[in-house]
Design a protein around this motif. Structure first.
Motif, PDB file in Angstrom:
ATOM      1  N   LEU A   4       0.870  -1.172   0.000  1.00  0.00           N
ATOM      2  CA  LEU A   4       0.000   0.000   0.000  1.00  0.00           C
ATOM      3  C   LEU A   4       0.909   1.225   0.000  1.00  0.00           C
ATOM      4  O   LEU A   4       1.815   1.321   0.839  1.00  0.00           O
ATOM      5  CB  LEU A   4      -0.894   0.017   1.241  1.00  0.00           C
ATOM      6  CG  LEU A   4      -1.824  -1.172   1.448  1.00  0.00           C
ATOM      7  CD1 LEU A   4      -2.579  -1.034   2.767  1.00  0.00           C
ATOM      8  CD2 LEU A   4      -2.806  -1.305   0.292  1.00  0.00           C
ATOM      9  N   CYS A  22      -4.264   6.043  -1.849  1.00  0.00           N
ATOM     10  CA  CYS A  22      -3.701   4.800  -1.318  1.00  0.00           C
ATOM     11  C   CYS A  22      -3.737   3.800  -2.466  1.00  0.00           C
ATOM     12  O   CYS A  22      -4.796   3.246  -2.784  1.00  0.00           O
ATOM     13  CB  CYS A  22      -4.511   4.301  -0.136  1.00  0.00           C
ATOM     14  SG  CYS A  22      -4.008   2.669   0.481  1.00  0.00           S
ATOM     15  N   ALA A  24      -2.813   0.339  -4.213  1.00  0.00           N
ATOM     16  CA  ALA A  24      -2.534  -1.023  -3.759  1.00  0.00           C
ATOM     17  C   ALA A  24      -1.950  -1.863  -4.886  1.00  0.00           C
ATOM     18  O   ALA A  24      -2.284  -1.684  -6.055  1.00  0.00           O
ATOM     19  CB  ALA A  24      -3.807  -1.673  -3.239  1.00  0.00           C
ATOM     20  N   VAL A  29      -8.436  -3.750  -4.013  1.00  0.00           N
ATOM     21  CA  VAL A  29      -8.993  -2.934  -2.920  1.00  0.00           C
ATOM     22  C   VAL A  29     -10.458  -3.227  -2.667  1.00  0.00           C
ATOM     23  O   VAL A  29     -10.977  -2.916  -1.602  1.00  0.00           O
ATOM     24  CB  VAL A  29      -8.790  -1.425  -3.170  1.00  0.00           C
ATOM     25  CG1 VAL A  29      -7.307  -1.079  -3.139  1.00  0.00           C
ATOM     26  CG2 VAL A  29      -9.448  -0.967  -4.469  1.00  0.00           C
ATOM     27  N   VAL A  34     -10.495  -1.113   3.581  1.00  0.00           N
ATOM     28  CA  VAL A  34      -9.366  -0.185   3.614  1.00  0.00           C
ATOM     29  C   VAL A  34      -9.728   1.004   4.491  1.00  0.00           C
ATOM     30  O   VAL A  34     -10.774   1.626   4.304  1.00  0.00           O
ATOM     31  CB  VAL A  34      -9.001   0.288   2.204  1.00  0.00           C
ATOM     32  CG1 VAL A  34      -7.853   1.308   2.263  1.00  0.00           C
ATOM     33  CG2 VAL A  34      -8.605  -0.897   1.331  1.00  0.00           C
ATOM     34  N   GLY A 115       0.506   1.084   4.813  1.00  0.00           N
ATOM     35  CA  GLY A 115       1.406   1.886   4.007  1.00  0.00           C
ATOM     36  C   GLY A 115       2.419   2.581   4.888  1.00  0.00           C
ATOM     37  O   GLY A 115       2.385   2.460   6.114  1.00  0.00           O
TER      38      GLY A 115
END
Length: 124
Positions: A4, A22, A24, A29, A34, A115
């Protein structure tokens, strides 16, 4: 390997807007929940917003309702956090995280992937 990657942070003035992304890889996703968390200096990390897998339902913390929106673009495999009317108290490192659950939880350990974070600073 799941990754991420957040982007879009920066230094803005009160009242300005930012859109965080964000992105991925290694996971779709729309198959995970998320969430966006943030951590301000000296404070605990808190959940801000989230999207629930395979659903159009979203979550927003009371502190950001009316100012932030969260959305998911399945084709781009990206979750966005649109932040409007930013305030100095929104200053924090913002993280996205993914959980293999069908609900939004505030428990950090429920989120398997994180992330690296992106800094948002709101200051005049």
């Amino acid at each position: 390997q799941v990754q991420l990657v957040e982007s879009g942070g920066g230094l803005v003035q009160p009242g300005d807007s930012l859109r965080l992304s964000c992105s991925a890889s290694g996971i779709a996703v729309n198959t995970v929940t998320v969430a966006w968390f943030r951590q301000a200096p000296g404070k605990e990390r808190e959940i801000v917003a989230g999207t629930i897998r395979t659903s159009s339902r979203t979550y927003l913390a009371d502190s950001v309702k009316g100012r932030f929106t969260v959305s998911r673009n399945n084709a781009e495999n990206t979750v966005y956090l649109q932040m409007n009317s930013l305030k100095p108290e929104d200053t924090a490192v913002y993280y996205c995280a993914a959980a293999y659950r069908g609900i939004i939880t505030t428990t950090e350990s429920d989120y398997r992937h994180w992330g690296q974070g992106t800094q948002v600073t709101v200051s005049s």
